[in-house]
Design a protein around this motif. Structure first.
Motif, PDB file in Angstrom:
ATOM      1  N   HIS A  49       0.851  -1.194   0.000  1.00 10.33           N
ATOM      2  CA  HIS A  49       0.000   0.000   0.000  1.00 10.33           C
ATOM      3  C   HIS A  49       0.880   1.236   0.000  1.00 10.33           C
ATOM      4  N   HIS A  51       1.392   3.867   2.112  1.00 11.51           N
ATOM      5  CA  HIS A  51       1.892   4.604   3.280  1.00 11.51           C
ATOM      6  C   HIS A  51       3.419   4.689   3.266  1.00 11.51           C
ATOM      7  N   ASP A  53       5.717   4.362   5.391  1.00  8.54           N
ATOM      8  CA  ASP A  53       6.543   3.335   6.040  1.00  8.54           C
ATOM      9  C   ASP A  53       6.595   2.035   5.225  1.00  8.54           C
ATOM     10  N   HIS A  54       6.120   2.108   3.966  1.00 11.28           N
ATOM     11  CA  HIS A  54       6.207   0.949   3.072  1.00 11.28           C
ATOM     12  C   HIS A  54       6.850   1.294   1.730  1.00 11.28           C
ATOM     13  N   HIS A 110      -7.137  -2.193   5.816  1.00 16.09           N
ATOM     14  CA  HIS A 110      -6.233  -1.134   6.251  1.00 16.09           C
ATOM     15  C   HIS A 110      -6.642   0.118   5.472  1.00 16.09           C
ATOM     16  N   ASP A 140      -0.062  -4.631   5.803  1.00 10.17           N
ATOM     17  CA  ASP A 140      -0.705  -4.058   7.002  1.00 10.17           C
ATOM     18  C   ASP A 140      -2.170  -4.461   6.953  1.00 10.17           C
TER      19      ASP A 140
HETATM   20 NI    NI Z   1       0.003   1.333   6.578  1.00  9.99          NI
END
Ligand code: NI
Ligand code: MN
Length: 226
Positions: A49, A51, A53-54, A110, A140
């Protein structure tokens, strides 16, 4: 299959000599300062996805390696917009063969948005079936009954699940997820990176062991053969 953990929810799986890198987020992870991002190999990059942090290191690694970057449709389009040349936008329920084996995108519960604020589509998980083994990376997600569908189609050797709670399921739910996908070997991800997702490793591993399951919590940079 060789599995290497790069911290948070970033890891690589080597299959038939090719490297599949998942959710690259390393240089902004305070726990992963010892990892040399510029030396990470990738033939494919899979993104669950949008975000940050990915995808923190996605652009740099994709442009350096020329890896084929796979995600859902909207993240795939965004990757094209930031100048990543080789992209493949799929969507949940869809599967396709690549040189490493068969990849299927599955549901994750998520949210997803991209750094420029654009819509990230639905977050996804991945099931990857190869000659060297079959594994599930949930991305996530909350615990969801949809996970029960996976063992109807795949016999898993490994499940990679978030265990940090707060933004995703915690380890107690991850055990139920492992039961649903019928896989006794689990690698935990998405924990310890921030105060809100710190877990007690021993407690989490004991919780799995009591049920006859194994929870591996690797050191950042550690590699194991599955
Ligand atoms: Ni996330
Ligand atoms: Mn995350």
């Amino acid at each position: 299959m060789k599995f290497t953990y790069y911290g948070h929810a970033c890891f690589a799986v080597e299959i038939k000599g090719e490297s599949l890198l998942f959710d690259p987020f390393i240089s902004s992870n305070g726990l992963a300062k010892h990892i040399d991002v510029s030396s990470i190999r990738a033939d494919y990059i899979l993104v669950s996805h949008g975000h940050s942090d990915h995808i923190g290191d996605l652009e740099a690694i994709a442009k350096r390696t020329g890896a084929l970057c796979i995600s859902n449709f909207e993240v795939g389009e965004w990757m094209g917009r930031i100048g990543i040349e080789k992209t493949c936008g799929m969507n949940q329920g869809g599967s396709r063969s690549f040189s490493f084996g068969r990849l299927k995108l599955v549901n994750a519960i998520h949210s997803s948005s991209l750094p420029d604020g654009s819509y990230g589509g639905n977050p996804v998980g991945f099931v990857i079936a190869t000659e060297e083994g079959t594994f599930y990376y949930s991305g996530d997600t909350a615990l969801t009954m949809d996970m029960q569908l996976i063992p109807r189609f795949f016999k898993l050797d490994l499940a990679i699940l978030p265990v940090g709670d707060h933004f995703t399921m915690g380890y107690e739910e991850a055990l139920v997820a492992a039961e649903m996908v019928q896989c006794k070997k689990v690698i935990g991800v998405h924990y310890d990176t921030a105060e809100s997702i710190k877990i007690d490793h021993q407690q989490a591993q004991d919780h799995f062991a009591k049920a006859g399951y194994e929870l591996l919590l690797l050191k950042i940079g550690e590699a194991i053969e599955i």
